[in-house]
Design a protein around this motif. Structure first.
Motif, PDB file in Angstrom:
ATOM      1  N   ILE A 112     -37.574  -7.534 -18.747  1.00 36.06           N
ATOM      2  CA  ILE A 112     -36.222  -8.070 -18.530  1.00 36.06           C
ATOM      3  C   ILE A 112     -36.169  -8.777 -17.182  1.00 36.06           C
ATOM      4  O   ILE A 112     -36.461  -8.174 -16.145  1.00 36.06           O
ATOM      5  CB  ILE A 112     -35.168  -6.945 -18.585  1.00 36.06           C
ATOM      6  CG1 ILE A 112     -35.160  -6.294 -19.968  1.00 36.06           C
ATOM      7  CG2 ILE A 112     -33.790  -7.470 -18.207  1.00 36.06           C
ATOM      8  CD1 ILE A 112     -34.267  -5.064 -20.065  1.00 36.06           C
ATOM      9  N   ASP A 135     -28.201 -10.930 -20.950  1.00 35.99           N
ATOM     10  CA  ASP A 135     -29.378 -10.516 -21.713  1.00 35.99           C
ATOM     11  C   ASP A 135     -29.847  -9.116 -21.343  1.00 35.99           C
ATOM     12  O   ASP A 135     -30.078  -8.277 -22.213  1.00 35.99           O
ATOM     13  CB  ASP A 135     -30.529 -11.498 -21.519  1.00 35.99           C
ATOM     14  CG  ASP A 135     -30.303 -12.826 -22.220  1.00 35.99           C
ATOM     15  OD1 ASP A 135     -29.494 -12.865 -23.176  1.00 35.99           O
ATOM     16  OD2 ASP A 135     -30.925 -13.822 -21.817  1.00 35.99           O
ATOM     17  N   GLN A 139     -29.985  -5.754 -23.617  1.00 34.41           N
ATOM     18  CA  GLN A 139     -31.283  -5.145 -23.910  1.00 34.41           C
ATOM     19  C   GLN A 139     -31.317  -3.670 -23.509  1.00 34.41           C
ATOM     20  O   GLN A 139     -31.870  -2.839 -24.235  1.00 34.41           O
ATOM     21  CB  GLN A 139     -32.397  -5.918 -23.214  1.00 34.41           C
ATOM     22  CG  GLN A 139     -32.626  -7.286 -23.827  1.00 34.41           C
ATOM     23  CD  GLN A 139     -33.662  -8.083 -23.053  1.00 34.41           C
ATOM     24  OE1 GLN A 139     -34.707  -7.554 -22.703  1.00 34.41           O
ATOM     25  NE2 GLN A 139     -33.373  -9.354 -22.797  1.00 34.41           N
ATOM     26  N   SER A 143     -31.799  -0.738 -26.146  1.00 31.85           N
ATOM     27  CA  SER A 143     -33.095  -0.055 -26.049  1.00 31.85           C
ATOM     28  C   SER A 143     -33.032   1.428 -26.376  1.00 31.85           C
ATOM     29  O   SER A 143     -34.013   2.011 -26.824  1.00 31.85           O
ATOM     30  CB  SER A 143     -33.680  -0.217 -24.641  1.00 31.85           C
ATOM     31  OG  SER A 143     -33.024   0.653 -23.725  1.00 31.85           O
TER      32      SER A 143
END
Length: 159
Positions: A112, A135, A139, A143
């Motif tokens: 990331i 983003d 994520q 996750s």
């Protein structure tokens, strides 16, 4: 007669935020993957609580920062991935309220790209929407990785 609450000052915000997080069912000692979004929502809602000893919004005296990435801040946690929600206060000095998830560095998180977003110049709802579209934020939430720490703290005189 309505009960008048005492004014909130910046130095009291960490205790008040901890109380709100606990009331929202967030285990501060053992955070789980599903608490990230609830913590963000609670933190963002807490940003509407007025703080007495800071400059006004037109002077950027109270703003939010969301940032994430892999870092080593030289503290006891060493190299880690952090997702950090910060409320910055400018009054007689600059102070910050932090709510930081720390994760072990794994390939999924190391991939990331670091990023940050300040709230200045945005409405609270626009800022929240932009954070939730970042983003890295998406994520981390998707996750389902377990953070190893959730730190809520206050730093006075950061500059």
């Amino acid at each position: 007669m309505a009960c008048k609450r005492p004014p909130v000052i910046a130095a009291d915000t960490a205790g008040l935020l901890r109380a709100r997080l606990l009331a929202a069912g967030i285990d501060l000692e053992h955070p789980s993957p599903d608490t990230v979004l609830r913590t963000w929502k609670t933190f963002h809602a807490f940003s509407a609580v007025p703080v007495e000893d800071v400059l006004g919004p037109d002077e950027d005296g109270d703003g939010l920062l969301v940032q994430y990435g892999v870092a080593d801040f030289g503290d006891t946690s060493g190299r880690h991935f952090a997702l950090d929600f910060t409320r910055q206060f400018i009054g007689e000095g600059i102070s910050q309220l932090h709510c930081t998830f720390k994760y072990d560095v794994v390939a999924e998180l190391e991939a990331i790209a670091p990023d940050n977003l300040w709230s200045f110049g945005m409405t609270p709802s626009d800022f929240a929407a932009q954070v939730e579209q970042m983003d890295g934020f998406q994520q981390v939430v998707a996750s389902k990785l377990r953070p190893h720490r959730l730190v809520v703290g206050f730093d006075a005189d950061v500059c």
